[in-house]
Design an enzyme around this catalytic site. Structure first.
Site, PDB file in Angstrom:
ATOM      1  N   ASN A 134     -43.530 -62.153 -91.037  1.00 12.29           N
ATOM      2  CA  ASN A 134     -44.769 -62.241 -91.838  1.00 12.29           C
ATOM      3  C   ASN A 134     -45.849 -63.062 -91.136  1.00 12.29           C
ATOM      4  O   ASN A 134     -46.359 -64.039 -91.674  1.00 12.29           O
ATOM      5  CB  ASN A 134     -44.460 -62.815 -93.234  1.00 12.29           C
ATOM      6  N   HIS A 156     -39.119 -69.018 -90.229  1.00 14.92           N
ATOM      7  CA  HIS A 156     -40.529 -68.694 -89.959  1.00 14.92           C
ATOM      8  C   HIS A 156     -41.007 -69.547 -88.798  1.00 14.92           C
ATOM      9  O   HIS A 156     -41.012 -70.784 -88.894  1.00 14.92           O
ATOM     10  CB  HIS A 156     -41.392 -68.964 -91.198  1.00 14.92           C
ATOM     11  N   HIS A 180     -32.678 -66.201 -99.365  1.00 14.09           N
ATOM     12  CA  HIS A 180     -32.944 -67.440-100.108  1.00 14.09           C
ATOM     13  C   HIS A 180     -32.712 -67.292-101.615  1.00 14.09           C
ATOM     14  O   HIS A 180     -33.635 -67.444-102.404  1.00 14.09           O
ATOM     15  CB  HIS A 180     -34.348 -67.994 -99.819  1.00 14.09           C
ATOM     16  N   HIS A 216     -36.816 -60.176 -99.837  1.00 14.80           N
ATOM     17  CA  HIS A 216     -37.418 -61.241-100.651  1.00 14.80           C
ATOM     18  C   HIS A 216     -37.327 -60.740-102.087  1.00 14.80           C
ATOM     19  O   HIS A 216     -38.081 -59.864-102.492  1.00 14.80           O
ATOM     20  CB  HIS A 216     -38.870 -61.506-100.242  1.00 14.80           C
ATOM     21  N   ASP A 251     -35.122 -70.794 -94.240  1.00 14.40           N
ATOM     22  CA  ASP A 251     -36.452 -70.455 -94.741  1.00 14.40           C
ATOM     23  C   ASP A 251     -37.445 -71.562 -94.411  1.00 14.40           C
ATOM     24  O   ASP A 251     -38.396 -71.796 -95.153  1.00 14.40           O
ATOM     25  CB  ASP A 251     -36.435 -70.165 -96.251  1.00 14.40           C
ATOM     26  N   HIS A 307     -32.647 -67.219 -91.347  1.00 12.02           N
ATOM     27  CA  HIS A 307     -33.959 -66.980 -92.002  1.00 12.02           C
ATOM     28  C   HIS A 307     -34.931 -68.067 -91.550  1.00 12.02           C
ATOM     29  O   HIS A 307     -34.873 -69.199 -92.033  1.00 12.02           O
ATOM     30  CB  HIS A 307     -33.804 -67.006 -93.530  1.00 12.02           C
ATOM     31  N   LYS A 360     -37.474 -56.454 -93.063  1.00 13.48           N
ATOM     32  CA  LYS A 360     -37.718 -57.344 -94.195  1.00 13.48           C
ATOM     33  C   LYS A 360     -38.565 -56.682 -95.252  1.00 13.48           C
ATOM     34  O   LYS A 360     -39.657 -56.177 -94.988  1.00 13.48           O
ATOM     35  CB  LYS A 360     -38.433 -58.615 -93.696  1.00 13.48           C
TER      36      LYS A 360
HETATM   37  C1  NCD Z   1     -42.639 -68.418 -96.607  1.00 15.93           C
HETATM   38  C2  NCD Z   1     -43.788 -68.572 -95.608  1.00 15.93           C
HETATM   39  O1  NCD Z   1     -44.571 -69.525 -95.743  1.00 15.93           O
HETATM   40  O2  NCD Z   1     -43.874 -67.755 -94.675  1.00 15.93           O
HETATM   41  N1  NCD Z   1     -42.879 -69.284 -97.737  1.00 15.93           N
HETATM   42  C3  NCD Z   1     -41.952 -69.741 -98.601  1.00 15.93           C
HETATM   43  O3  NCD Z   1     -42.308 -70.403 -99.582  1.00 15.93           O
HETATM   44  N2  NCD Z   1     -40.676 -69.508 -98.437  1.00 15.93           N
HETATM   45  C4  NCD Z   1     -42.512 -66.988 -96.993  1.00 15.93           C
HETATM   46  C5  NCD Z   1     -41.258 -66.662 -97.767  1.00 15.93           C
HETATM   47  O4  NCD Z   1     -40.165 -66.612 -97.205  1.00 15.93           O
HETATM   48  O5  NCD Z   1     -41.355 -66.448 -98.980  1.00 15.93           O
HETATM   49 ZN    ZN Z   2     -38.949 -66.972 -95.777  1.00 14.42          ZN
END
Ligand code: NCD
Ligand code: ZN
Length: 345
Positions: A41, A15, A176, A138, A249, A13, A101
């Site tokens: 995202n 970003h 998460h 999520h 995450d 996971h 997702k």
């Molecule tokens: C994530 C993001 O900033 O893309 N933020 C977070 O607090 N985890 C998005 C997500 O996974 O909820």
């Molecule tokens: Zn995330």
């Protein structure tokens, strides 16, 4: 133990953002992990296979030369109310898309285009079940009447539990997880239901949000919870149960976007991800359970081969930098200016 060698881990996971920001954060993950599930995202969400393949090409092009062949981005699609079944089939056939997702609309960063009502996705989920493409969830309701600390628990009752009954063969990753309720739900569900666990949810309880004042760099979604929940996550992560695996995450936001009257949700841990998990497992006296959690369970769930290479960590103290580069802005990493007890060699 002061030295540990494990199979190279994967991050299930992550970003990465895009463009210049991605170029600045990508190397942190690629240095440690062999593969990562890349969350879709972006500001313009990754809603088609073509977009996922183009994003994948941008990630590979941005990799440092030495990591071109040692890091593989595993792509995902962003589910909307209108994702057609055709798109799911294209995604599966591409061989590059490993999950879809589900962001409840409004639940988190860049989720506005997410799902407003899960019943609108039933036909699409039916296709995913048939062709065996996992749903990554999520798991929070967005109803403003629900207490923010209860959003995950209520999501299980209202959305996830009914979903698993309606689609018993759909593979689902409860992303998460943050509560003992989620841990119990996953443990008691069929083998098709697994969960990722972040390092920060293993290390912090909600007191960390208010330690000596408001701490925006400890704010993420789902928000960190009470100590009893942290202990349940720790117990799950160190239990050798194949349903639980590593997913950082790691979610970078610039310093001004975090230190703000309405700061963004997301904690950046990619600079020290495996070190943070190692510290947690060490504190729990469970270093012997780290490899399965970090390097085996996720690959097995995603039906991908386990990695062959190894990495080594040593117990030695080092200090996390105060800030990192982030496209001309500053990125404040988790534990900035503080010491960590394990280091990847
Ligand atoms: C994530 C993001 O900033 O893309 N933020 C977070 O607090 N985890 C998005 C997500 O996974 O909820
Ligand atoms: Zn995330």
């Amino acid at each position: 133990m002061t030295r540990i060698t494990i199979t190279r881990p994967d991050d299930w996971h992550l970003h990465l953002r895009d463009g210049e920001q991605m170029r600045d954060v990508l190397g942190h993950s690629a240095r440690q992990f062999a593969r990562a599930i890349i969350m879709p995202n972006l500001k313009s969400p990754v809603i088609t296979t073509d977009m996922a393949l183009a994003y994948r090409a941008r990630i590979i092009a941005a990799l440092p030369a030495t990591m071109q062949s040692s890091f593989a981005p595993l792509m995902t699609l962003y589910l909307t109310d209108n994702t057609p079944s055709d798109e799911i089939i294209r995604a599966k056939e591409s061989g590059m898309v490993h999950g879809v997702k589900l962001y409840p609309s409004g639940a988190t960063t860049n989720s506005a285009a997410g799902v407003t009502d899960i019943t609108k996705c039933y036909a699409t989920l039916e296709t995913m079940q048939q062709i065996d493409l996992p749903l990554l969830v999520h798991g929070e309701v967005t109803d403003p009447d629900v207490d923010v600390f209860d959003r995950e628990k209520i999501f299980i009752d209202r959305v996830l539990s009914p979903l698993t009954q309606r689609f018993p063969n759909l593979r689902i990753v409860f992303e998460h997880v943050t509560t003992c309720d989620a841990v119990t739900f996953v443990q008691e569900s069929s083998r098709n239901i697994a969960a990722s666990i972040t390092a920060h949810h293993l290390l912090l309880n909600r007191n960390a949000l208010f330690e000596g004042g408001i701490r925006p760099h400890h704010f993420c979604l789902p928000v960190i919870k009470r100590e009893k929940h942290r202990l349940a996550l720790l117990e799950a992560a160190t239990s050798n149960n194949p349903k639980f695996f590593l997913g950082t995450d790691s979610a970078p936001h610039s310093q001004p976007n975090k230190e703000n009257a309405c700061g963004c949700a997301g904690i950046f841990t990619a600079h020290a991800a495996i070190e943070l998990y190692t510290e947690t497992f060490d504190q729990a006296g469970a270093l012997d359970k780290l490899e399965a959690f970090a390097s085996f369970h996720g690959a097995d769930f995603y039906q991908l081969p386990r990695n062959q290479e190894k990495i080594t960590l040593t117990k030695e103290s080092w200090t996390v930098p105060d800030q990192l580069a982030f496209s001309g802005e500053k990125l404040i990493p988790f534990r900035a200016g503080e010491s960590l007890s394990w280091r990847m060699v």
